[in-house]
Design a protein around this motif. Structure first.
Motif, PDB file in Angstrom:
ATOM      1  N   GLY A 354       0.800  -1.223   0.000  1.00  0.00           N
ATOM      2  CA  GLY A 354       0.000   0.000   0.000  1.00  0.00           C
ATOM      3  C   GLY A 354       0.826   1.262   0.000  1.00  0.00           C
ATOM      4  O   GLY A 354       0.401   2.297  -0.529  1.00  0.00           O
ATOM      5  N   SER A 355       2.021   1.214   0.573  1.00  0.00           N
ATOM      6  CA  SER A 355       2.876   2.392   0.623  1.00  0.00           C
ATOM      7  C   SER A 355       3.269   2.864  -0.771  1.00  0.00           C
ATOM      8  O   SER A 355       3.606   4.034  -0.964  1.00  0.00           O
ATOM      9  CB  SER A 355       4.133   2.102   1.441  1.00  0.00           C
ATOM     10  N   GLY A 356       3.219   1.956  -1.763  1.00  0.00           N
ATOM     11  CA  GLY A 356       3.543   2.354  -3.125  1.00  0.00           C
ATOM     12  C   GLY A 356       2.531   3.295  -3.738  1.00  0.00           C
ATOM     13  O   GLY A 356       2.811   3.947  -4.747  1.00  0.00           O
ATOM     14  N   PHE A 357       1.338   3.368  -3.139  1.00  0.00           N
ATOM     15  CA  PHE A 357       0.303   4.281  -3.620  1.00  0.00           C
ATOM     16  C   PHE A 357       0.323   5.619  -2.892  1.00  0.00           C
ATOM     17  O   PHE A 357      -0.450   6.519  -3.220  1.00  0.00           O
ATOM     18  CB  PHE A 357      -1.082   3.655  -3.433  1.00  0.00           C
ATOM     19  N   GLY A 358       1.185   5.756  -1.892  1.00  0.00           N
ATOM     20  CA  GLY A 358       1.251   6.981  -1.105  1.00  0.00           C
ATOM     21  C   GLY A 358       1.401   6.654   0.369  1.00  0.00           C
ATOM     22  O   GLY A 358       1.039   5.562   0.830  1.00  0.00           O
ATOM     23  N   ASP A 359       1.918   7.603   1.124  1.00  0.00           N
ATOM     24  CA  ASP A 359       2.245   7.361   2.532  1.00  0.00           C
ATOM     25  C   ASP A 359       1.077   6.825   3.371  1.00  0.00           C
ATOM     26  O   ASP A 359       1.283   5.936   4.209  1.00  0.00           O
ATOM     27  CB  ASP A 359       2.797   8.637   3.171  1.00  0.00           C
ATOM     28  N   PRO A 360      -0.165   7.324   3.195  1.00  0.00           N
ATOM     29  CA  PRO A 360      -1.252   6.774   4.019  1.00  0.00           C
ATOM     30  C   PRO A 360      -1.591   5.322   3.693  1.00  0.00           C
ATOM     31  O   PRO A 360      -2.367   4.692   4.408  1.00  0.00           O
ATOM     32  CB  PRO A 360      -2.443   7.684   3.696  1.00  0.00           C
ATOM     33  N   GLY A 361      -1.008   4.788   2.621  1.00  0.00           N
ATOM     34  CA  GLY A 361      -1.204   3.389   2.295  1.00  0.00           C
ATOM     35  C   GLY A 361      -0.308   2.461   3.088  1.00  0.00           C
ATOM     36  O   GLY A 361      -0.447   1.232   3.004  1.00  0.00           O
ATOM     37  N   GLU A 362       0.619   3.035   3.854  1.00  0.00           N
ATOM     38  CA  GLU A 362       1.470   2.213   4.715  1.00  0.00           C
ATOM     39  C   GLU A 362       0.595   1.444   5.702  1.00  0.00           C
ATOM     40  O   GLU A 362      -0.367   1.976   6.264  1.00  0.00           O
ATOM     41  CB  GLU A 362       2.472   3.081   5.470  1.00  0.00           C
ATOM     42  N   GLY A 363       0.952   0.176   5.889  1.00  0.00           N
ATOM     43  CA  GLY A 363       0.164  -0.659   6.784  1.00  0.00           C
ATOM     44  C   GLY A 363      -0.928  -1.438   6.073  1.00  0.00           C
ATOM     45  O   GLY A 363      -1.723  -2.130   6.728  1.00  0.00           O
ATOM     46  N   TYR A 364      -0.950  -1.355   4.725  1.00  0.00           N
ATOM     47  CA  TYR A 364      -1.932  -2.107   3.940  1.00  0.00           C
ATOM     48  C   TYR A 364      -1.228  -2.779   2.765  1.00  0.00           C
ATOM     49  O   TYR A 364      -0.146  -2.353   2.334  1.00  0.00           O
ATOM     50  CB  TYR A 364      -3.004  -1.187   3.359  1.00  0.00           C
ATOM     51  N   ILE A 365      -1.866  -3.814   2.236  1.00  0.00           N
ATOM     52  CA  ILE A 365      -1.517  -4.339   0.921  1.00  0.00           C
ATOM     53  C   ILE A 365      -2.777  -4.351   0.071  1.00  0.00           C
ATOM     54  O   ILE A 365      -3.896  -4.396   0.597  1.00  0.00           O
ATOM     55  CB  ILE A 365      -0.913  -5.761   0.970  1.00  0.00           C
ATOM     56  N   ARG A 366      -2.592  -4.285  -1.233  1.00  0.00           N
ATOM     57  CA  ARG A 366      -3.726  -4.405  -2.155  1.00  0.00           C
ATOM     58  C   ARG A 366      -3.642  -5.733  -2.876  1.00  0.00           C
ATOM     59  O   ARG A 366      -2.576  -6.120  -3.365  1.00  0.00           O
ATOM     60  CB  ARG A 366      -3.723  -3.272  -3.181  1.00  0.00           C
ATOM     61  N   MET A 367      -4.768  -6.424  -2.942  1.00  0.00           N
ATOM     62  CA  MET A 367      -4.859  -7.695  -3.663  1.00  0.00           C
ATOM     63  C   MET A 367      -5.927  -7.551  -4.736  1.00  0.00           C
ATOM     64  O   MET A 367      -7.017  -7.033  -4.477  1.00  0.00           O
ATOM     65  CB  MET A 367      -5.208  -8.842  -2.701  1.00  0.00           C
ATOM     66  N   ALA A 368      -5.606  -7.994  -5.947  1.00  0.00           N
ATOM     67  CA  ALA A 368      -6.539  -7.891  -7.071  1.00  0.00           C
ATOM     68  C   ALA A 368      -7.176  -9.251  -7.348  1.00  0.00           C
ATOM     69  O   ALA A 368      -6.507 -10.291  -7.286  1.00  0.00           O
ATOM     70  CB  ALA A 368      -5.813  -7.385  -8.314  1.00  0.00           C
ATOM     71  N   LEU A 369      -8.469  -9.204  -7.690  1.00  0.00           N
ATOM     72  CA  LEU A 369      -9.229 -10.435  -7.937  1.00  0.00           C
ATOM     73  C   LEU A 369      -9.105 -10.867  -9.398  1.00  0.00           C
ATOM     74  O   LEU A 369     -10.097 -11.226 -10.041  1.00  0.00           O
ATOM     75  CB  LEU A 369     -10.701 -10.208  -7.579  1.00  0.00           C
ATOM     76  N   THR A 370      -7.889 -10.869  -9.906  1.00  0.00           N
ATOM     77  CA  THR A 370      -7.680 -11.057 -11.341  1.00  0.00           C
ATOM     78  C   THR A 370      -7.076 -12.411 -11.692  1.00  0.00           C
ATOM     79  O   THR A 370      -6.402 -12.558 -12.706  1.00  0.00           O
ATOM     80  CB  THR A 370      -6.792  -9.922 -11.883  1.00  0.00           C
ATOM     81  N   VAL A 371      -7.332 -13.382 -10.836  1.00  0.00           N
ATOM     82  CA  VAL A 371      -7.030 -14.780 -11.165  1.00  0.00           C
ATOM     83  C   VAL A 371      -8.271 -15.594 -10.806  1.00  0.00           C
ATOM     84  O   VAL A 371      -9.179 -15.110 -10.136  1.00  0.00           O
ATOM     85  CB  VAL A 371      -5.792 -15.320 -10.412  1.00  0.00           C
ATOM     86  N   SER A 372      -8.322 -16.817 -11.245  1.00  0.00           N
ATOM     87  CA  SER A 372      -9.507 -17.643 -11.055  1.00  0.00           C
ATOM     88  C   SER A 372      -9.806 -17.880  -9.574  1.00  0.00           C
ATOM     89  O   SER A 372      -8.930 -17.755  -8.709  1.00  0.00           O
ATOM     90  CB  SER A 372      -9.328 -18.980 -11.760  1.00  0.00           C
ATOM     91  N   LYS A 373     -11.047 -18.245  -9.305  1.00  0.00           N
ATOM     92  CA  LYS A 373     -11.458 -18.582  -7.940  1.00  0.00           C
ATOM     93  C   LYS A 373     -10.580 -19.699  -7.387  1.00  0.00           C
ATOM     94  O   LYS A 373     -10.211 -19.686  -6.199  1.00  0.00           O
ATOM     95  CB  LYS A 373     -12.931 -18.996  -7.953  1.00  0.00           C
TER      96      LYS A 373
END
Length: 388
Positions: A354-373
């Motif tokens: 999350g920090s790669g999107f800006g400082d307030p994103g520190e402490g998070y990760i983003r996961m994308a639903l772009t692979v199969s179930k």
């Protein structure tokens, strides 16, 4: 010889997704079966009827010539019709719609039309990096508006100092939001419009994810709110809605004067979107929308699989009403990069810190639903074997 790059390039942070690609390639070369939840590029195919229209249109020599930089009239009429059906918003196709080579292109070019050196743009953080980079390329400066959980990941307009607001030319907003998955409702847009009127700020709403709602939720358009067209524009794209990321086709709609400025920039920089792709875009916007409904169902199933799995290991992800992203707090003691590195190195799972999107994103990760179930279930099982 040594060729010195321009200062604007030296000021750039490393492009987030390029770094993710590098790390993915590095661990794949070691023979690891990587599950990539890092980049928001749909794995679902473009619907067949859209591909068939492209094939038909590409066969016609008339479509091989230069297109109009502002877009084919037929495509703009189609966009206006879609906005009327989807949001109840009336648009003049000739003045209030412009075709883009993907919405990213339009977002990147807009500051060139309205930002002078020293001007400010109000930019959310964490956010899609292009808002800030485009402002910087135009010689402007970004005033960052933190998006935090306590404020439902909406910018606190009252926290913007009046002297900053008076200097600002543009405000970027993005709902449903990347990376947080947050959504905005009418009351927020009403406050944005009041703010824009008070300080003469152009609102630029990136609405790329309005068709990715869960559980029947239908995100609204900023332009549905009275007064929005007087002060701003909205960017949209066929990339996520119809799985056309590689096709590069989008549009901006709204205030005619703002779109005219964007059009002036485009007429000097690009030569418009390939007409055959615009015909395919018409087929997408005017055709059977069951493909969109089916897409939403698939992402809903993937979302439930991922959320349930993360909760079982004690993580507390934000549960989005739209987008195909999950914004997940890191375990105690882990930074965003630390946790992303653990998932990649020990489980072969690519996520975005999350920090790669800006400082307030520190402490998070983003996961994308772009692979199969099934692959998401496998990722969950790998995470459950880790210690953190």
């Amino acid at each position: 010889m040594v060729f010195e790059k321009a200062e604007r390039l030296r000021r750039l942070p490393p492009y987030l997704f390029k770094e993710i690609d590098r790390l993915k390639a590095e661990i794949t070369a070691k023979g690891v079966d990587v599950i990539n939840l890092g980049v928001g590029d749909p794995d679902l195919p473009t619907p067949r009827h859209i591909i068939e229209k492209l094939d038909e249109a590409a066969q016609k020599p008339a479509n091989h010539q230069y297109p109009s930089y502002s877009g084919m009239n037929d495509f703009k009429v189609s966009v206006a019709g879609w906005y009327k059906r989807r949001f109840g918003v009336e648009l003049d196709p000739l003045k209030e719609v412009i075709t883009l080579i993907g919405s990213k292109e339009g977002i990147a070019h807009l500051p060139l039309a309205f930002i002078n050196p020293g001007d400010l743009a109000l930019v959310p953080t964490p956010a899609y990096p292009v808002y800030h980079v485009a402002t910087m390329f135009a010689g402007g400066e970004s005033y960052f508006m933190p998006l935090v959980k306590e404020n439902r990941f909406l910018p606190d307009l009252d926290a913007i100092p009046p002297e900053v607001a008076r200097k600002a030319k543009l405000m970027f907003i993005n709902y449903p939001n990347n990376p947080t998955g947050a959504t905005a409702e009418r009351d927020f847009y009403e406050r944005v419009i009041d703010f824009a009127r008070q300080y003469d700020v152009i609102i630029c709403h990136d609405a790329a994810y309005t068709e990715m709602g869960f559980g029947g939720y239908r995100p609204m358009s900023f332009l549905e709110v009275p007064g929005a067209k007087e002060i701003g524009i909205e960017f949209h794209s066929l990339s996520k809605t119809y799985n056309m990321t590689g096709w590069r086709l989008g549009f901006a709609v709204g205030n005619a004067e703002v779109l005219d400025g964007l059009g002036q920039v485009k007429s000097n920089i690009d030569s418009g979107a390939f007409n055959a792709i615009q015909y395919a875009g018409i087929a997408a916007l005017e055709g059977d929308q069951s493909c969109v409904t089916e897409m939403q169902k698939i992402y809903q199933e993937r979302l439930e699989t991922l959320i349930n799995g993360l909760q079982k290991v004690g993580l507390e992800p934000e549960i989005p009403k739209a987008t195909f992203y999950v914004w997940c707090p890191t375990p105690k003691g882990y930074s965003s990069k630390d946790f992303s590195s653990l998932l990649l190195g020990k489980a072969g799972i690519v996520t975005t810190p999350g920090s790669g999107f800006g400082d307030p994103g520190e402490g998070y990760i983003r996961m994308a639903l772009t692979v199969s179930k099934e692959r998401i279930q496998e990722a969950v099982e790998r995470i459950q074997k880790l210690s953190f």
